[in-house]
Design a protein around this motif. Sequence first.
Motif, mmCIF file in Angstrom:
data_model
loop_
_atom_site.group_PDB
_atom_site.id
_atom_site.type_symbol
_atom_site.label_atom_id
_atom_site.label_comp_id
_atom_site.label_asym_id
_atom_site.label_seq_id
_atom_site.Cartn_x
_atom_site.Cartn_y
_atom_site.Cartn_z
ATOM 1 N N THR A 108 38.797 46.534 43.222
ATOM 2 C CA THR A 108 39.614 45.478 43.166
ATOM 3 C C THR A 108 40.296 45.423 44.607
ATOM 4 O OG1 THR A 108 40.243 45.591 40.932
ATOM 5 C CG2 THR A 108 41.837 44.514 42.063
ATOM 6 N N HIS A 111 44.556 41.294 43.124
ATOM 7 C CA HIS A 111 44.819 41.046 41.856
ATOM 8 C C HIS A 111 46.055 40.478 41.597
ATOM 9 C CE1 HIS A 111 43.793 41.215 37.617
ATOM 10 N NE2 HIS A 111 45.219 41.489 37.246
ATOM 11 N N ARG A 154 35.905 40.221 35.927
ATOM 12 C CA ARG A 154 37.372 39.841 35.730
ATOM 13 C C ARG A 154 37.655 38.344 35.844
ATOM 14 N NH1 ARG A 154 40.028 44.582 34.881
ATOM 15 N NH2 ARG A 154 39.186 46.215 35.829
ATOM 16 N N LEU A 167 40.360 45.475 30.717
ATOM 17 C CA LEU A 167 39.012 44.765 29.922
ATOM 18 C C LEU A 167 38.430 45.891 29.507
ATOM 19 C CD1 LEU A 167 37.165 42.898 32.902
ATOM 20 C CD2 LEU A 167 38.644 42.116 31.011
ATOM 21 N N ALA A 168 38.694 47.146 29.540
ATOM 22 C CA ALA A 168 38.171 48.375 29.080
ATOM 23 C C ALA A 168 38.313 48.303 27.255
ATOM 24 C CB ALA A 168 38.279 49.368 29.565
ATOM 25 N N ILE A 191 46.810 52.833 38.139
ATOM 26 C CA ILE A 191 47.767 52.039 37.275
ATOM 27 C C ILE A 191 47.164 52.741 35.899
ATOM 28 C CG2 ILE A 191 47.872 49.769 36.229
ATOM 29 C CD1 ILE A 191 48.941 50.267 39.187
ATOM 30 N N ASN A 193 47.109 52.072 31.842
ATOM 31 C CA ASN A 193 46.932 50.885 30.974
ATOM 32 C C ASN A 193 46.912 51.500 29.429
ATOM 33 O OD1 ASN A 193 44.333 51.326 32.330
ATOM 34 N ND2 ASN A 193 43.696 50.425 30.424
ATOM 35 N N ASP A 211 48.591 46.618 30.589
ATOM 36 C CA ASP A 211 49.093 47.756 31.771
ATOM 37 C C ASP A 211 50.285 48.087 31.650
ATOM 38 O OD1 ASP A 211 46.602 47.568 32.849
ATOM 39 O OD2 ASP A 211 47.273 46.632 34.622
ATOM 40 N N GLU A 359 36.247 55.165 32.501
ATOM 41 C CA GLU A 359 35.889 53.677 32.854
ATOM 42 C C GLU A 359 34.713 53.205 33.078
ATOM 43 O OE1 GLU A 359 39.166 53.169 35.678
ATOM 44 O OE2 GLU A 359 40.450 52.552 34.158
HETATM 45 C C1 AH0 Z 1 42.595 44.402 38.387
HETATM 46 C C2 AH0 Z 1 42.140 45.837 38.130
HETATM 47 O O1 AH0 Z 1 41.349 46.037 38.595
HETATM 48 N N1 AH0 Z 1 42.804 46.419 36.992
HETATM 49 C C3 AH0 Z 1 42.624 47.798 36.745
HETATM 50 C C4 AH0 Z 1 43.470 48.925 37.092
HETATM 51 O O2 AH0 Z 1 43.279 50.025 36.910
HETATM 52 C C5 AH0 Z 1 43.668 50.639 35.374
HETATM 53 C C6 AH0 Z 1 44.698 49.285 35.012
HETATM 54 O O3 AH0 Z 1 44.658 48.550 36.413
HETATM 55 C C7 AH0 Z 1 43.568 48.325 34.364
HETATM 56 O O4 AH0 Z 1 44.270 47.088 33.934
HETATM 57 C C8 AH0 Z 1 42.274 47.770 35.002
HETATM 58 O O5 AH0 Z 1 41.186 48.545 34.920
HETATM 59 C C9 AH0 Z 1 40.339 48.916 33.708
HETATM 60 C C10 AH0 Z 1 39.289 49.717 33.755
HETATM 61 C C11 AH0 Z 1 40.376 47.934 32.664
HETATM 62 O O6 AH0 Z 1 40.249 46.932 32.820
HETATM 63 O O7 AH0 Z 1 40.652 48.180 31.573
#
Ligand code: AH0
Length: 444
Positions: A108, A111, A154, A167-168, A191, A193, A211, A359
Amino acid sequence: MADKMRDGLFFAGFMCGTSLDGVDGALVHIYQGKIELLAYEHHPFSPRLTGWIREILSENMTGKSTFQSLGDLEHLLSETETSLTSRLCSLSSISPSDIDGAGTHGITAYHRPSPHVPSWENPENTNIPGITIQISNPYRLSRKYGIPVVYDFRRADVSVGGEGAPLATLFHRAAFSDPHENRAFLNLGGIANLTYLPAFSNARQTCLSFDTGPGNMLLDLAMSHITHGEETYDKNGQRSASGTVQKCIQDFLLDDPWFSKPPPKSTGREDWGEEKFATLLTFLKNYPFVQNNDLLASLAETSAAGVLSGFRWLDSKPDLLILGGGGSYNVDLRRRISRITGVPTTTTERFGWPPQAIESMAFAYLAALTLSGRPASLPSTTGCPHAVIGGSIVPPQNGSLPARLREICLAAEIHLPFPDRATPPESRLPGSGPLFSEETGRRQ
Ligand SMILES: CC(=O)N[C@H]1[C@@H]2OC[C@@H](O2)[C@@H](O)[C@@H]1O[C@H](C)C(=O)O
Ligand SMILES: Nc1ncnc2c1ncn2[C@@H]1O[C@H](COP(=O)(O)OP(=O)(O)OP(=O)(O)O)[C@@H](O)[C@H]1O
């Protein structure tokens, strides 16, 4: 290879997360709703390389021209992913020609999902939609192995007003939900989440995710600062464990409106990266008695407090918190999270999966969702107005594209049935209870 195995799908997934410590690659087998990890490998970046990437990303944020560096980074990632794929194949004794597809998240670079006034001259001062930019080059991987590769996961979500993250969630639900226990999954990356995983029997509760704030990001920056770049993280939390939490740091950081903002919410380096850390260091000039280990202890406590503040949005307190991501190895951070939330923790190792593999496994799974035409984000996960199919598809250049893609999609339809498919596998779902809605994430 056994026929039974071939009935499923083989997907590779790659992630270079906000810690910028390297690329994680996983090869998974998806069969009748079950996900099996066949191989996982972490390709580490040297502290110097991590430093260079951090620098170009922060230059990018301050508007300095970095197109060449971003392009160079894209190349580095694609080379790494290509060689990781061959390594994953040899580790699992799977032939590259058996791989059905791959998902690559990339890095990323920026964002900011909320609408904002654009950079160009705009007399009406009207807002434009948010931004999310991931650096990746899926073409080498697709060409080398002749497979469809999904990337840019994303942007579709942000384009319709979603946060684009996390997204996970659907992967967490598929992998860690339990029929009887309310659980939550906490990713401790740069970060952090949180995904709430209500027991299947709790028909009214939502699979919510968001998050919670910094995970390791401020801790890593502090370690690099303290050690002059020699060490990029506090191994096992040894140093933070011997420090004393300083109220001034807690007050300074937890005062951020982020912590009281209700979901949907996502954050990143823009909020908890170099700029925030520099502001903290300036603030600490007024507190010369604060020792390095106190700083680390206070940052670990802040990450734990962020998790606690997220708990207020869950339908009920989870019975178990499953930790994933590299921060799961940070014993001190883990202890602080258990203490502050009052919830027992375990790590994904209990499920047989290394915490840092999660991830990359998730992006393998999300690629399969995309290729089967199924959404990865829901209103309860990113705040998107309706379920969104994310990701762009690079088709393989081997001439057999339409038939092969159709085959993959059909297989995914059959083999990704849980828990929102019509015929849940008995091993995962008791009875034939109500199903989750793909629109809302709620049981219906
Ligand atoms: C914008 C971005 O890359 N966000 C990541 C980041 O890393 C952790 C947290 O912030 C999570 O929101 C996301 O990644 C994970 C894989 C997700 O999208 O679930
Ligand atoms: N033994 C360890 N002790 C303490 N911390 C560790 C250890 N191993 C890894 N970490 C932490 O985990 C981080 C990497 O975790 P991970 O790879 O899950 O993050 P990421 O995927 O880059 O971030 P994000 O999930 O935000 O995208 C390292 O930067 C470090 O802070």
